[in-house]
Enzyme design. Structure first.
Site, short mmCIF file in Angstrom:
data_model
loop_
_atom_site.label_atom_id
_atom_site.label_comp_id
_atom_site.label_asym_id
_atom_site.label_seq_id
_atom_site.Cartn_x
_atom_site.Cartn_y
_atom_site.Cartn_z
N LYS A 77 -7.40 1.84 -3.39
CA LYS A 77 -7.11 1.45 -2.00
C LYS A 77 -7.31 2.66 -1.07
CE LYS A 77 -5.17 -0.83 1.49
NZ LYS A 77 -5.52 -2.10 2.10
N THR B 157 0.88 -1.17 0.00
CA THR B 157 0.00 0.00 0.00
C THR B 157 0.92 1.22 0.00
OG1 THR B 157 -1.68 -1.17 1.27
CG2 THR B 157 -1.83 1.24 1.21
N1 LIG Z 1 -1.18 -6.48 7.55
C1 LIG Z 1 -2.34 -6.21 6.96
O1 LIG Z 1 -3.42 -6.54 7.46
C2 LIG Z 1 -2.35 -5.48 5.62
C3 LIG Z 1 -3.55 -5.43 4.91
C4 LIG Z 1 -3.58 -4.79 3.66
C5 LIG Z 1 -2.43 -4.18 3.18
N2 LIG Z 1 -1.27 -4.23 3.92
C6 LIG Z 1 -0.08 -3.55 3.36
O2 LIG Z 1 0.81 -4.55 2.86
C7 LIG Z 1 2.17 -4.11 3.05
C8 LIG Z 1 2.93 -5.14 3.89
O3 LIG Z 1 2.27 -5.28 5.14
P1 LIG Z 1 2.66 -6.42 6.19
O4 LIG Z 1 1.58 -6.45 7.22
O5 LIG Z 1 3.04 -7.67 5.49
O6 LIG Z 1 3.97 -5.75 6.84
P2 LIG Z 1 5.15 -6.42 7.69
O7 LIG Z 1 4.67 -7.68 8.34
O8 LIG Z 1 5.72 -5.35 8.55
O9 LIG Z 1 6.21 -6.84 6.57
C9 LIG Z 1 6.91 -5.90 5.82
C10 LIG Z 1 7.86 -6.63 4.89
O10 LIG Z 1 8.58 -5.67 4.13
C11 LIG Z 1 9.98 -5.85 4.32
N3 LIG Z 1 10.64 -4.54 4.28
C12 LIG Z 1 10.23 -3.39 4.89
N4 LIG Z 1 11.06 -2.39 4.60
C13 LIG Z 1 12.01 -2.90 3.80
C14 LIG Z 1 13.16 -2.35 3.17
N5 LIG Z 1 13.47 -1.06 3.31
N6 LIG Z 1 13.93 -3.17 2.42
C15 LIG Z 1 13.61 -4.48 2.29
N7 LIG Z 1 12.54 -5.07 2.84
C16 LIG Z 1 11.76 -4.28 3.60
C17 LIG Z 1 10.11 -6.52 5.68
O11 LIG Z 1 11.33 -7.18 5.79
P3 LIG Z 1 11.90 -7.63 7.25
O12 LIG Z 1 11.30 -8.98 7.53
O13 LIG Z 1 13.37 -7.68 7.09
O14 LIG Z 1 11.46 -6.58 8.24
C18 LIG Z 1 8.91 -7.48 5.61
O15 LIG Z 1 9.20 -8.60 4.82
C19 LIG Z 1 2.09 -2.72 3.71
O16 LIG Z 1 2.17 -1.73 2.73
C20 LIG Z 1 0.71 -2.73 4.37
O17 LIG Z 1 0.17 -1.43 4.51
C21 LIG Z 1 -1.21 -4.87 5.12
#
Ligand SMILES: NC(=O)c1ccc[n+]([C@@H]2O[C@H](COP(=O)([O-])OP(=O)(O)OC[C@H]3O[C@@H](n4cnc5c(N)ncnc54)[C@H](OP(=O)(O)O)[C@@H]3O)[C@@H](O)[C@H]2O)c1
Length: 290
Positions: free
Chosen positions: A173, A98
């Site tokens: 979104k 997102t």
């Molecule tokens: N969670 C939800 O319910 C949900 C629902 C809809 C949309 N989203 C969206 O989907 C996206 C991911 O969400 P999530 O819940 O999966 O987040 P998350 O659990 O915090 O995971 C983030 C991922 O991105 C990686 N990452 C972050 N910064 C990085 C960087 N600078 N370089 C390389 N890798 C990086 C992290 O790696 P590490 O493991 O090394 O930290 C991890 O694999 C976000 O944009 C969020 O807004 C989430």
């Protein structure tokens, strides 16, 4: 079966990449910044892990990214180790983060220079939707790329729509998050009011959820809200990131979003209460606070 790379194995990416491997039957190579998670993924699903995004993307026909925000997305796509430096002409980059519509257009331009296609494809449905492979995917891009990518995206989705040119997925979104902000605040106020009035919340929701007040948030969140439980779900920190994207875009396109702006500040209060990782339904905790 396609050759696929998936970058970012967080709460969402880990199961989404798993569905591409298991349900889609694709040949999947993953990359995660914290390599232990990539090892865990390979142990669970098979496939391969790469040392950099570029390496994961080499020879892939479809490359998926699902990281945190605009800057995270730039860091895994651009530069020497970014996916665009490893991808071949004719391949398609699909971004599930997102993020802003602006960064989507920026990446489209960078991809086009190398003959690579780009689709912004943010998702809705949360952790449960990702684990069940039933996400809603809002795409922006050209029709030809979309038609090629759609059967692969279907691996983790229940609903996939092409909303318009690149950026339109992110704009869709944003509409989604505007709806959620208002609905959750309304639900929080109603539950708060019901408790103050001494009503049996279970009984009330059983009745009103079948009428015009019913919503996904009501169905899926009222029980935990009533119990004051927030240590799960879609984190307030993520919601504030999303609302910042929304309010920036609104300033640009001249739309007025008074309730969204107010709810964003309420989420700021929740963060100050220690609720950065609480579910977005924690707007009620702010009202219930004595
Ligand atoms: N969670 C939800 O319910 C949900 C629902 C809809 C949309 N989203 C969206 O989907 C996206 C991911 O969400 P999530 O819940 O999966 O987040 P998350 O659990 O915090 O995971 C983030 C991922 O991105 C990686 N990452 C972050 N910064 C990085 C960087 N600078 N370089 C390389 N890798 C990086 C992290 O790696 P590490 O493991 O090394 O930290 C991890 O694999 C976000 O944009 C969020 O807004 C989430």
């Amino acid at each position: 079966m396609a050759k696929v790379a998936f970058i970012g194995l967080g709460v969402m990416g880990f199961p989404m990449a798993g569905h591409l491997k298991q349900k889609g039957g694709h040949d999947v190579t993953v990359y995660n910044r914290t390599s232990a998670k990539a090892d865990e993924w390979v142990a669970k699903f098979g496939g391969k892990a790469a040392a950099t995004p570029a390496e994961a993307a080499r020879d892939a026909e479809f490359v998926f990214t699902c990281v945190g925000n605009d800057d995270d997305l730039r860091s895994v796509t651009l530069g020497e180790t970014g996916v665009l430096s490893g991808m071949k002409a004719g391949a398609i980059l699909i971004d599930n983060t997102t993020a802003s519509a602006e960064v989507a257009r920026e990446l489209e331009a960078a991809a086009q220079e190398k003959g690579i296609g780009f689709i912004d494809a943010p998702v809705s449905g949360g952790q449960a939707g990702a684990e069940g492979g039933v996400l809603t995917v809002m795409c922006g891009g050209d029709e030809e790329n979309f038609e090629k990518a759609r059967p692969v995206i279907d691996g983790y989705a229940r609903m996939v729509g092409l909303m318009g040119p690149v950026g339109s997925g992110q704009l869709t979104k944003m509409m989604n998050q505007i709806c959620i902000a208002g609905v959750v605040q309304g639900l929080a106020e109603a539950v708060h009011f019901g408790k103050q009035a001494g009503l049996d919340i279970e009984k009330v929701i059983e009745v009103i959820s079948k009428g015009a007040a019913g919503s996904w948030q009501m169905e899926n969140r009222y029980k935990t809200m009533n119990a004051g439980k927030y240590d799960f779900g879609f984190a307030v920190d993520w919601m504030r990131k999303d609302l910042d994207i929304v309010l920036t875009e609104a300033r640009r396109n001249g739309s007025r979003l008074p309730v969204t702006a107010l709810v964003d500040q309420f989420y700021g209060d929740v963060q100050q209460m220690g609720g950065k990782r609480w579910d977005t339904s924690s707007l009620l905790a702010r009202l219930d606070k004595k």
